[in-house]
Motif scaffolding. Structure first.
Motif, PDB file in Angstrom:
ATOM      1  N   ARG A  70       0.813  -1.221   0.000  1.00 12.24           N
ATOM      2  CA  ARG A  70       0.000   0.000   0.000  1.00 12.24           C
ATOM      3  C   ARG A  70       0.848   1.273   0.000  1.00 12.24           C
ATOM      4  O   ARG A  70       0.436   2.296  -0.550  1.00 12.24           O
ATOM      5  CB  ARG A  70      -0.917   0.006   1.230  1.00 12.24           C
ATOM      6  N   SER A  71       2.024   1.213   0.641  1.00 13.58           N
ATOM      7  CA  SER A  71       2.819   2.434   0.744  1.00 13.58           C
ATOM      8  C   SER A  71       4.277   2.104   1.027  1.00 13.58           C
ATOM      9  O   SER A  71       4.578   1.135   1.734  1.00 13.58           O
ATOM     10  CB  SER A  71       2.271   3.331   1.853  1.00 13.58           C
ATOM     11  N   LEU A  72       5.173   2.908   0.457  1.00 15.61           N
ATOM     12  CA  LEU A  72       6.597   2.844   0.769  1.00 15.61           C
ATOM     13  C   LEU A  72       7.072   4.232   1.188  1.00 15.61           C
ATOM     14  O   LEU A  72       6.787   5.226   0.508  1.00 15.61           O
ATOM     15  CB  LEU A  72       7.416   2.411  -0.451  1.00 15.61           C
ATOM     16  N   LEU A  73       7.776   4.300   2.306  1.00 17.57           N
ATOM     17  CA  LEU A  73       8.433   5.526   2.745  1.00 17.57           C
ATOM     18  C   LEU A  73       9.928   5.242   2.689  1.00 17.57           C
ATOM     19  O   LEU A  73      10.440   4.427   3.465  1.00 17.57           O
ATOM     20  CB  LEU A  73       8.016   5.908   4.164  1.00 17.57           C
ATOM     21  N   VAL A  74      10.625   5.895   1.784  1.00 16.11           N
ATOM     22  CA  VAL A  74      12.018   5.554   1.484  1.00 16.11           C
ATOM     23  C   VAL A  74      12.942   6.703   1.856  1.00 16.11           C
ATOM     24  O   VAL A  74      12.662   7.862   1.548  1.00 16.11           O
ATOM     25  CB  VAL A  74      12.186   5.233  -0.019  1.00 16.11           C
ATOM     26  N   SER A  97      -5.433  -6.654   9.228  1.00 12.61           N
ATOM     27  CA  SER A  97      -5.548  -6.038   7.902  1.00 12.61           C
ATOM     28  C   SER A  97      -4.237  -5.446   7.405  1.00 12.61           C
ATOM     29  O   SER A  97      -3.898  -5.569   6.224  1.00 12.61           O
ATOM     30  CB  SER A  97      -6.616  -4.938   7.923  1.00 12.61           C
ATOM     31  N   VAL A  98      -3.500  -4.799   8.299  1.00 14.26           N
ATOM     32  CA  VAL A  98      -2.324  -4.035   7.889  1.00 14.26           C
ATOM     33  C   VAL A  98      -1.073  -4.518   8.628  1.00 14.26           C
ATOM     34  O   VAL A  98      -1.125  -4.799   9.825  1.00 14.26           O
ATOM     35  CB  VAL A  98      -2.532  -2.529   8.155  1.00 14.26           C
ATOM     36  N   SER A  99       0.023  -4.612   7.881  1.00 11.20           N
ATOM     37  CA  SER A  99       1.323  -4.965   8.457  1.00 11.20           C
ATOM     38  C   SER A  99       2.340  -3.896   8.094  1.00 11.20           C
ATOM     39  O   SER A  99       2.352  -3.392   6.963  1.00 11.20           O
ATOM     40  CB  SER A  99       1.802  -6.320   7.935  1.00 11.20           C
ATOM     41  N   THR A 100       3.199  -3.550   9.049  1.00 12.55           N
ATOM     42  CA  THR A 100       4.228  -2.542   8.845  1.00 12.55           C
ATOM     43  C   THR A 100       5.600  -3.182   9.034  1.00 12.55           C
ATOM     44  O   THR A 100       5.849  -3.829  10.054  1.00 12.55           O
ATOM     45  CB  THR A 100       4.063  -1.372   9.825  1.00 12.55           C
ATOM     46  N   SER A 118       4.271  -0.629   4.063  1.00 11.79           N
ATOM     47  CA  SER A 118       2.955  -0.968   4.620  1.00 11.79           C
ATOM     48  C   SER A 118       2.225  -1.877   3.642  1.00 11.79           C
ATOM     49  O   SER A 118       2.074  -1.541   2.468  1.00 11.79           O
ATOM     50  CB  SER A 118       2.126   0.297   4.865  1.00 11.79           C
ATOM     51  N   PHE A 119       1.801  -3.041   4.140  1.00 13.17           N
ATOM     52  CA  PHE A 119       1.030  -4.002   3.351  1.00 13.17           C
ATOM     53  C   PHE A 119      -0.365  -4.098   3.948  1.00 13.17           C
ATOM     54  O   PHE A 119      -0.533  -4.019   5.171  1.00 13.17           O
ATOM     55  CB  PHE A 119       1.688  -5.387   3.381  1.00 13.17           C
ATOM     56  N   GLY A 120      -1.367  -4.264   3.117  1.00 10.87           N
ATOM     57  CA  GLY A 120      -2.723  -4.330   3.641  1.00 10.87           C
ATOM     58  C   GLY A 120      -3.668  -5.113   2.753  1.00 10.87           C
ATOM     59  O   GLY A 120      -3.576  -5.050   1.517  1.00 10.87           O
ATOM     60  N   ASN A 121      -4.573  -5.852   3.389  1.00  9.86           N
ATOM     61  CA  ASN A 121      -5.635  -6.540   2.667  1.00  9.86           C
ATOM     62  C   ASN A 121      -6.762  -5.566   2.368  1.00  9.86           C
ATOM     63  O   ASN A 121      -6.910  -4.528   3.032  1.00  9.86           O
ATOM     64  CB  ASN A 121      -6.178  -7.698   3.507  1.00  9.86           C
ATOM     65  N   ASP A 122      -7.570  -5.870   1.364  1.00 10.31           N
ATOM     66  CA  ASP A 122      -8.764  -5.062   1.100  1.00 10.31           C
ATOM     67  C   ASP A 122      -9.667  -5.070   2.330  1.00 10.31           C
ATOM     68  O   ASP A 122      -9.784  -6.094   3.026  1.00 10.31           O
ATOM     69  CB  ASP A 122      -9.526  -5.616  -0.098  1.00 10.31           C
ATOM     70  N   ARG A 123     -10.324  -3.932   2.588  1.00 13.39           N
ATOM     71  CA  ARG A 123     -11.235  -3.818   3.726  1.00 13.39           C
ATOM     72  C   ARG A 123     -12.594  -3.322   3.244  1.00 13.39           C
ATOM     73  O   ARG A 123     -12.659  -2.521   2.308  1.00 13.39           O
ATOM     74  CB  ARG A 123     -10.667  -2.850   4.777  1.00 13.39           C
TER      75      ARG A 123
END
Length: 296
Positions: A70-74, A97-100, A118-123
């Protein structure tokens, strides 16, 4: 900088598959080799190091490949020298739902890139909003444009560009080297179609997403287009938000030769030696897939 012969080059698929298969679940790290055909200046192309960090972050999860990126902060802390590159990952939290996951990329224990993924399943949601931006209708189709990546004749440009097909639509790409200066440029806007030249081995969800991450970072600093000669520049931070993850069904239905993305970027501000730029990334059908924002 001279280009290496084809015999020494590793494709992105080879690099990613090597890193994915070499994941050590006890050490929480992986090791792969990257040759200097992936150089950008004195270090490796940032899109590749960020992609490796994402692969390691996914591998660290209890159930890899299930949740979508879902998102990358680099943060680009320093240059990564070609050779053996290590990517480590540590799960900060894995929820329903979400893993960091925090991931870092090293060369000989020297930190080069730090990533928060950040990884996440559909909600389920009661209301949806379409993106505020859409791909401009005036954008010419990539099939109607010639390959104007200006890489083939100019070995002193960033070496990593040789791995991508590019069709510039707005912005004067390295104008002092380009053969065609008819591409419009207003000082703040750069856009292009881009794809991997060799997509072999990029054949599952995570490796496809990793290749997309690399493509999203191909656009050069927009501010650099305003100069008539080369100038030193490096990225400090990069934020990539995935709006529309490409499903495995969507990916398998695509012709690999048609796996183009449209990158539309704008210079937001520049002063005191730093600049900020933002961009939207669309797939070949015009679907918005990601937002990008970078400080350089």
């Amino acid at each position: 900088m001279s280009l290496k012969s084809n015999s020494t080059r590793r494709t992105l698929g080879q690099i990613f598959k090597s890193a994915n298969s070499a994941w050590n679940s006890e050490k929480k790290s992986t090791l792969t080799k990257i040759d200097d055909s992936w150089l950008q200046g004195r270090g490796l192309f940032g899109g590749v190091s960020a992609s490796l960090a994402m692969i390691a972050a996914n591998a660290a999860l209890d159930k890899p490949q299930q949740a979508e990126l879902r998102s990358l902060l680099v943060t680009f802390a320093g240059p990564i020298i070609p050779g053996e590159v290590t990517a480590s990952a540590h799960v900060l939290r894995q929820g329903k739902s979400v893993s960091t996951v925090e991931s870092k990329v090293y060369h000989k224990r020297e930190l080069g890139t730090s990533v928060m993924a950040s990884f996440g399943n559909d909600r389920p949601t009661s209301k949806n909003y379409s993106p505020l931006v859409t791909m401009p209708a005036s954008v010419p189709h990539y099939s109607n444009l010639s390959n104007n990546s200006v890489m083939s004749k100019h070995a002193h440009l960033p070496a990593f560009l040789q791995h991508y097909d590019i069709r510039w639509t707005h912005g004067r790409p390295f104008s002092q080297y380009a053969d065609d200066n008819d591409i419009p440029f207003d000082g703040r806007h750069v856009s292009m179609w881009c794809r991997l030249k060799d997509n072999a081995g990029v054949n599952d969800k995570i490796l496809n997403m990793a290749s997309l991450v690399s493509i999203c970072d191909v656009v050069p600093p927009v501010m650099l287009m305003n100069y008539s000669s080369r100038a030193p520049v490096s990225s400090l931070t990069w934020n990539l938000d995935i709006v529309h993850p490409i499903s495995e069904d969507e990916q398998s239905a695509r012709d690999p030769l048609e796996n183009w993305y449209y990158l539309d970027f704008e210079l937001l501000s520049a002063n005191n030696g730093y600049s900020q730029q933002a961009g939207n990334i669309y797939d070949s059908k015009g679907v918005l897939v990601a937002y990008s924002r970078q400080t350089m």
